[in-house]
Scaffold this active site. Structure first.
Site, PDB file in Angstrom:
ATOM      1  N   HIS A  43       5.694  87.640  41.922  1.00  0.00           N
ATOM      2  CA  HIS A  43       6.945  86.957  41.613  1.00  0.00           C
ATOM      3  C   HIS A  43       6.827  86.285  40.236  1.00  0.00           C
ATOM      4  O   HIS A  43       5.727  85.937  39.803  1.00  0.00           O
ATOM      5  CB  HIS A  43       7.209  85.924  42.712  1.00  0.00           C
ATOM      6  CG  HIS A  43       8.489  85.181  42.580  1.00  0.00           C
ATOM      7  ND1 HIS A  43       8.619  84.054  41.790  1.00  0.00           N
ATOM      8  CD2 HIS A  43       9.707  85.393  43.131  1.00  0.00           C
ATOM      9  CE1 HIS A  43       9.852  83.603  41.855  1.00  0.00           C
ATOM     10  NE2 HIS A  43      10.534  84.395  42.661  1.00  0.00           N
ATOM     11  N   PRO A  44       7.951  86.050  39.525  1.00  0.00           N
ATOM     12  CA  PRO A  44       7.863  85.501  38.166  1.00  0.00           C
ATOM     13  C   PRO A  44       7.082  84.208  38.006  1.00  0.00           C
ATOM     14  O   PRO A  44       6.492  83.982  36.943  1.00  0.00           O
ATOM     15  CB  PRO A  44       9.330  85.320  37.774  1.00  0.00           C
ATOM     16  CG  PRO A  44      10.039  86.389  38.519  1.00  0.00           C
ATOM     17  CD  PRO A  44       9.322  86.490  39.826  1.00  0.00           C
ATOM     18  N   VAL A  45       7.068  83.326  39.020  1.00  0.00           N
ATOM     19  CA  VAL A  45       6.325  82.078  38.844  1.00  0.00           C
ATOM     20  C   VAL A  45       4.843  82.223  39.174  1.00  0.00           C
ATOM     21  O   VAL A  45       4.078  81.280  38.998  1.00  0.00           O
ATOM     22  CB  VAL A  45       6.920  80.918  39.676  1.00  0.00           C
ATOM     23  CG1 VAL A  45       8.333  80.620  39.260  1.00  0.00           C
ATOM     24  CG2 VAL A  45       6.825  81.211  41.171  1.00  0.00           C
ATOM     25  N   LYS A  46       4.432  83.394  39.652  1.00  0.00           N
ATOM     26  CA  LYS A  46       3.034  83.589  40.019  1.00  0.00           C
ATOM     27  C   LYS A  46       2.172  83.825  38.769  1.00  0.00           C
ATOM     28  O   LYS A  46       2.649  83.819  37.640  1.00  0.00           O
ATOM     29  CB  LYS A  46       2.911  84.758  41.000  1.00  0.00           C
ATOM     30  CG  LYS A  46       3.617  84.538  42.335  1.00  0.00           C
ATOM     31  CD  LYS A  46       3.148  83.297  43.054  1.00  0.00           C
ATOM     32  CE  LYS A  46       3.533  83.274  44.529  1.00  0.00           C
ATOM     33  NZ  LYS A  46       4.974  83.364  44.784  1.00  0.00           N
ATOM     34  N   ILE A  47       0.898  84.085  38.966  1.00  0.00           N
ATOM     35  CA  ILE A  47      -0.070  84.115  37.874  1.00  0.00           C
ATOM     36  C   ILE A  47       0.191  85.284  36.928  1.00  0.00           C
ATOM     37  O   ILE A  47       0.128  85.139  35.706  1.00  0.00           O
ATOM     38  CB  ILE A  47      -1.497  84.140  38.452  1.00  0.00           C
ATOM     39  CG1 ILE A  47      -1.720  82.845  39.242  1.00  0.00           C
ATOM     40  CG2 ILE A  47      -2.539  84.270  37.347  1.00  0.00           C
ATOM     41  CD1 ILE A  47      -2.904  82.868  40.160  1.00  0.00           C
TER      42      ILE A  47
END
Length: 387
Positions: free
Chosen positions: A185-189
């Site tokens: 997901h976009p907020v992941k690493i």
């Protein structure tokens, strides 16, 4: 507003996606296998299967492990609802194990005590989903030892943890689990916009998940029930889903993966900087296990409410008013209305509920500048003095 998390898209990522757009394949081409191979090689896993979300990966992992009606799945209450919902998708029942007050992960001691009771009651779990909250791995050796005694299978929900390490090995190696799941997901690493991956060292599990992610349909003669009618032929041999990842997503993933170690190292540097600047504030900063290397997806503080005049909500809202996009990871799953209807109640998992009453996720992402980080700390200092 400084968000709690944000993707880092660079020119090489854009070029990688544009290359796919100019190619013959937007889906089911060569880039998804390339991404899978790169992640498998990075982590040391035998198999990696890319899908359209970590939720899909959790679902097909449960199905591959044979979870179904009459079975139990256990996980942590402090996680996103998908870690528990994947069991319900399979018709199984779900229960929770309270967290360790230091790591905020599923507590091995609580797990052992619950196993002993469940064995007496004849309701041992078939699957335990160990969630690596904020990127810090669970005590997988202890959980694995319990699995050998009680016979359950293990899924590592490493949605927060790609690039982290446990006992010197990259998370995803599968030494202490059957299947590991990553989120992109976009907020992941690292990100593929939306996307996930399931990793395993078990050939049979990999084969089953490969079928499940694409409708249960195969052209592999060794999996068919009878000889093909012609070169066009395929068979549906299982009830699967359309969980495939696109070539566009995989191209972005391949490009992002090249910066994985740098991303995680920078997150660690930012976290240490937070630790230093908040050393004298009435908050508890994230404890890190000395034998682990967290993916550092989230930086969660806990308010020492007995030492401040403001309430949890007042501090949270004061930060938002100052332009700090804080969040709270997570609302305990057992307190959600859907799970309350299943019989869970407030007070069932007190350590998780204490965590929820004090936790705030501060901004942490690769492009967070030191000036922005200083602004977060200054805003927190002010918020702690409200109302």
């Amino acid at each position: 507003m400084i968000p709690y998390g944000r993707q880092d898209i660079q020119q090489q990522d854009i070029e990688a996606v544009l290359e796919v757009l100019r190619s013959d394949f937007l889906t089911q081409g060569p880039v998804v296998p390339r991404f899978e191979k790169a992640v498998a090689e990075k982590t040391g896993a035998r198999h990696a299967l890319a899908v359209n979300s970590a939720t899909s990966a959790l679902h097909m992992a449960c199905l591959a492990l044979g979870l179904g009606e009459g079975d139990w799945l256990w996980t942590s209450p402090i996680t996103f609802v998908a870690s528990a919902n994947c069991g319900l998708y399979c018709g199984a029942s779900v229960d929770f194990v309270d967290i360790d007050p230091r790591t905020y992960n599923l507590c091995p001691k609580a797990l052992e005590a619950k196993m002993e009771q469940a064995e007496q009651e004849g309701r041992l779990p078939k699957v335990v989903v160990a969630v690596h909250l904020c990127g810090q791995p669970c005590d997988m050796a202890a959980i694995h030892a319990l699995s050998q005694r009680y016979g359950f299978r293990i899924i590592e929900d490493a949605s927060h943890a790609i690039g982290g390490k446990y006992q010197g090995e990259y998370i995803g190696s599968g030494r202490y689990s059957d299947i590991t799941v990553f989120s992109f997901h976009p907020v992941k690493i690292i990100t593929t916009a939306e996307g996930g991956m399931a990793l395993t060292n078990d050939d049979a599990l990999a084969s089953r998940m490969n079928l499940l992610r694409s409708h249960g349909v195969t052209r592999d003669p060794t999996l068919m029930t009878h000889e093909a009618d012609g070169p066009w032929y395929y068979q549906q041999v299982d009830l699967g889903f359309n969980y495939r990842m696109t070539e566009l997503q995989a191209a972005l993933g391949v490009s992002q993966l090249e910066r994985l170690d740098d991303y995680v190292a920078h997150r660690h540097a930012l976290a240490v900087r937070y630790d230093d600047r908040m050393a004298n504030l009435p908050v508890t900063t994230p404890w890190q296990h000395p034998e682990s290397y967290s993916g550092r997806h989230l930086y969660v503080i806990r308010l020492n409410l007995e030492r401040i005049a403001a309430s949890h909500r007042e501090v949270f809202e004061a930060l938002r008013v100052q332009g700090i996009g804080v969040n709270l990871h997570y609302i305990p799953v057992h307190t959600q209305p859907y799970y309350q209807k299943l019989g869970f109640q407030l007070g069932d998992f007190p350590e998780s509920e204490r965590y929820y009453a004090e936790a705030i996720s501060l901004p942490l992402f690769p492009t967070l500048s030191e000036a922005e980080q200083d602004a977060v700390v200054i805003a927190l200092e002010k918020a702690l003095q409200s109302p």
